[in-house]
Design an enzyme around this catalytic site. Structure first.
Site, PDB file in Angstrom:
ATOM      1  CB  ILE A  99      -0.979  -0.001   1.193  1.00 40.14           C
ATOM      2  CG1 ILE A  99      -2.005  -1.125   1.020  1.00 40.14           C
ATOM      3  CG2 ILE A  99      -1.695   1.344   1.319  1.00 40.14           C
ATOM      4  CD1 ILE A  99      -2.907  -1.331   2.222  1.00 40.14           C
ATOM      5  CB  CYS A 100       3.874   2.261   1.912  1.00 38.97           C
ATOM      6  SG  CYS A 100       3.186   2.116   3.578  1.00 38.97           S
ATOM      7  CB  THR A 101       5.086   0.495  -3.026  1.00 35.11           C
ATOM      8  OG1 THR A 101       6.118   0.080  -2.130  1.00 35.11           O
ATOM      9  CG2 THR A 101       5.651   0.642  -4.426  1.00 35.11           C
TER      10      THR A 101
END
Length: 162
Positions: free
Chosen positions: A55-57
């Site tokens: 999700i962060c990427t």
């Protein structure tokens, strides 16, 4: 404008109308970035849990791919996690991020904690974004529940209001 409440185990996040906590954190080259030095321009501080996570990427790649939305209105983007500098440098090189990735590694999570987006139980920053005006006042924030990404349209709406 605010959306979503912080996680139950987090201290209340800094809200609109409040001064942003000042901080100094190293970027991917170890160079200190001091929030107070950015007074005079609008700054978006984006906290995220972990480099190289799905999700962060996805979130940071979406910001990278739409960076002109921020640059056009003169907003400086700072992305902050509790990852060490070397991890952030490798991630920045792998993904081609053209904005600052800052390490809140030590004292671990101190800056995320000062913004009210540090999870003591798991030891990482929660997903919280803060739009800070030229005078250092938070003008907008968004907090996302665990496992849910932030919406680019929310950023665009906040930028339209500055």
């Amino acid at each position: 404008m605010t959306s979503l409440a912080p996680a139950a185990d987090a201290a209340p996040a800094i809200g609109p109308g409040r001064p942003a906590p000042d901080f100094t954190l190293p970027d991917t080259h170890g160079t200190p970035v001091h929030l107070a030095d950015l007074r005079g321009q609008t700054t978006l501080v984006v906290f995220y849990p972990f480099a190289f996570s799905g999700i962060c990427t996805s979130e940071l790649c979406e910001l990278r791919d739409n960076i002109e939305d921020f640059e056009t209105v003169g907003v400086r983007l700072l992305a902050v996690s509790t990852d060490p500098v070397f991890t952030l440098k490798a991630w920045q090189q792998a993904e081609g991020f053209g904005f600052d990735l800052l390490s809140d590694f030590w004292p671990h999570g101190a800056v995320a904690r000062s913004f009210g987006v540090f999870d003591d139980e798991s030891g990482h920053a929660l997903r919280g974004s803060f739009l800070i005006d030229a005078d250092g006042i938070v003008r907008w924030r968004v907090l996302s529940p665990r496992g849910q990404s932030r919406d680019l349209e929310g950023y665009r709406q906040a930028l339209a209001e500055i």
